[in-house]
Motif scaffolding. Sequence first.
Motif, short mmCIF file in Angstrom:
data_model
loop_
_atom_site.label_atom_id
_atom_site.label_comp_id
_atom_site.label_asym_id
_atom_site.label_seq_id
_atom_site.Cartn_x
_atom_site.Cartn_y
_atom_site.Cartn_z
N SER A 198 -5.16 8.35 10.40
CA SER A 198 -4.24 7.36 9.84
C SER A 198 -2.83 7.57 10.40
O SER A 198 -2.47 8.67 10.83
CB SER A 198 -4.21 7.47 8.32
N LYS A 253 1.20 9.40 0.86
CA LYS A 253 0.94 10.29 1.99
C LYS A 253 1.81 10.01 3.21
O LYS A 253 1.66 10.64 4.25
CB LYS A 253 -0.53 10.21 2.40
N PHE A 290 0.85 -1.19 0.00
CA PHE A 290 0.00 0.00 0.00
C PHE A 290 0.89 1.25 0.00
O PHE A 290 1.81 1.36 0.79
CB PHE A 290 -0.88 0.01 1.25
N ASP A 291 0.60 2.18 -0.88
CA ASP A 291 1.36 3.44 -0.93
C ASP A 291 0.53 4.47 -1.67
O ASP A 291 0.43 4.45 -2.89
CB ASP A 291 2.70 3.24 -1.63
N ASP A 292 -0.07 5.37 -0.89
CA ASP A 292 -0.86 6.43 -1.55
C ASP A 292 -0.11 7.75 -1.58
O ASP A 292 -0.68 8.80 -1.87
CB ASP A 292 -2.20 6.60 -0.83
N SER A 323 -0.24 -4.49 2.48
CA SER A 323 -1.10 -3.97 1.41
C SER A 323 -2.26 -3.12 1.92
O SER A 323 -3.01 -2.55 1.13
CB SER A 323 -1.68 -5.14 0.60
N GLY A 324 -2.38 -3.02 3.26
CA GLY A 324 -3.52 -2.29 3.82
C GLY A 324 -3.22 -0.84 4.14
O GLY A 324 -2.07 -0.44 4.31
N ALA A 325 -4.29 -0.05 4.24
CA ALA A 325 -4.15 1.35 4.63
C ALA A 325 -3.62 1.45 6.05
O ALA A 325 -3.92 0.59 6.89
CB ALA A 325 -5.50 2.06 4.52
N PRO A 326 -2.84 2.48 6.36
CA PRO A 326 -2.19 2.59 7.68
C PRO A 326 -3.14 3.12 8.75
O PRO A 326 -2.99 4.23 9.24
CB PRO A 326 -1.04 3.57 7.40
#
Length: 464
Positions: free
Chosen positions: A131, A35, A31-33, A120-123
């Motif tokens: 977050s 931010k 996961f990498d948006d 792979s999940g949001a932090p």
Amino acid sequence: MKSLTLRNLAPFFVLAVVAIAAIFIPSLPNFDDGKFNGADVAWILVATALVFLMTPGLAFFYGGMVHRKNVISTMIKSVVAAGVVSVLWVTVGYSLAFGDTVGGFIGNPMTHLFFKGVASGAPILQGATSSLTIPLLLFSLFQLMFAIITPGLVVGAVAERIKFSAYILFIVLFSLLVYAPLAHWTWHPMGFLFKMGVLDFAGGTVVHISAGCAALAGALVLKRRQSHIDHKEIPPANIPYVLIGTGLLWFGWFGFNAGSALGATTLSVSAFATTNTAAAAAGLSWMFFDVMRGKKPSVLGFCIGAVVGLVAITPGAGFVAIPQSIFIGFLAAIVSNIAVYYKSKSKLDDTLDVFPCHGIGGMVGMILTGVFATKNVNAAGADGLLYGGVTFFLTQLKGLAIVVAYSFTVSFAIFKFINFILPIRVSQEDELLGLDASQHNENYTQGTLLVQNGGEIKETLVED
């Protein structure tokens, strides 16, 4: 070659099953948006490595204080936790601690089974209002290092008489039945102690009180060593090892406490400062208190005192101000010193004083966090008794009582269960020979001269 038994096959078989099952876990993209905060990521990576360093530091700290014939066996029991808990954490431990809550008491073991959704999940954790600024994977690795060192702390209480195989099983059961629930209660946003308002910045309850109470339970179940019954004073094997271990623990504790801010922030800097200050004050307090009672200033005294200060400041490191951390270290060292004295007069055989130092030190730290915590340091915290926070102070006491009762009761049951299914204690002959030779077929030879005389190896202490 000895004949294979179920007891010998079981550990390898269990590990083989886990390893083969891991082959079939699907791989997902990280996961990498965009931010994540680069400074926070860098600092928590360093902090994670620092906390890991504490485990070999603890091995040196404990290994230097036991009899020379038990150095290796004592050190490996702390270090082997890095192997056992790391595999356990990835498979199910992290999920139990930080998975979807089940009534605020435990995480759902299926949430992150084999780290599902961690990389792979949001932090974000269930129930959190914001977050993380670091990847969830990094958060889980940072938490892993706490899970590793906690069962390693218990080693000091049961050293010189517990079987290695029994201790491996203890690490597994303690991690699943004591550590994971306490971590969930205290640090998960939906944990019942967290929602109650109990504050534990970096592990006063989860790590030190739990380990201290488990140490007390272990010492009671294993009973006394023969040397303790005979009132034989056991000289430390290597005091420089204790100094090295203290230095590594002190150094690693900056990651332990300052890293618990989970970012490169002013709060992290404050926690770094309180950690160092409390350790310094406690080391001096223990040593000077001994001198006041007619003893000579002791290297061991300063080292043990410094570690007690580190323990005591842990729950409040990010909640109390720097000046008050002096008093926390000062008082905790005196309380633990007195506790060690009275323990030495009793029949309790806690080999390296884990309960008086880690257990009671953690309790003192939790209570004083309830006294000195202030929102001026951490707005997300609470005001302690000194600032009018009577309700918060009582909450800390309530949380402390719950953790002590649970940790001791479950740990005692774990030791009893292990003793029921396999002998937990070495034989009297093996205890006399030493666990290095009887459990590992290895010997600590530093500071000794091995002389062969008539085909027999004799060991002679080398005087400096």
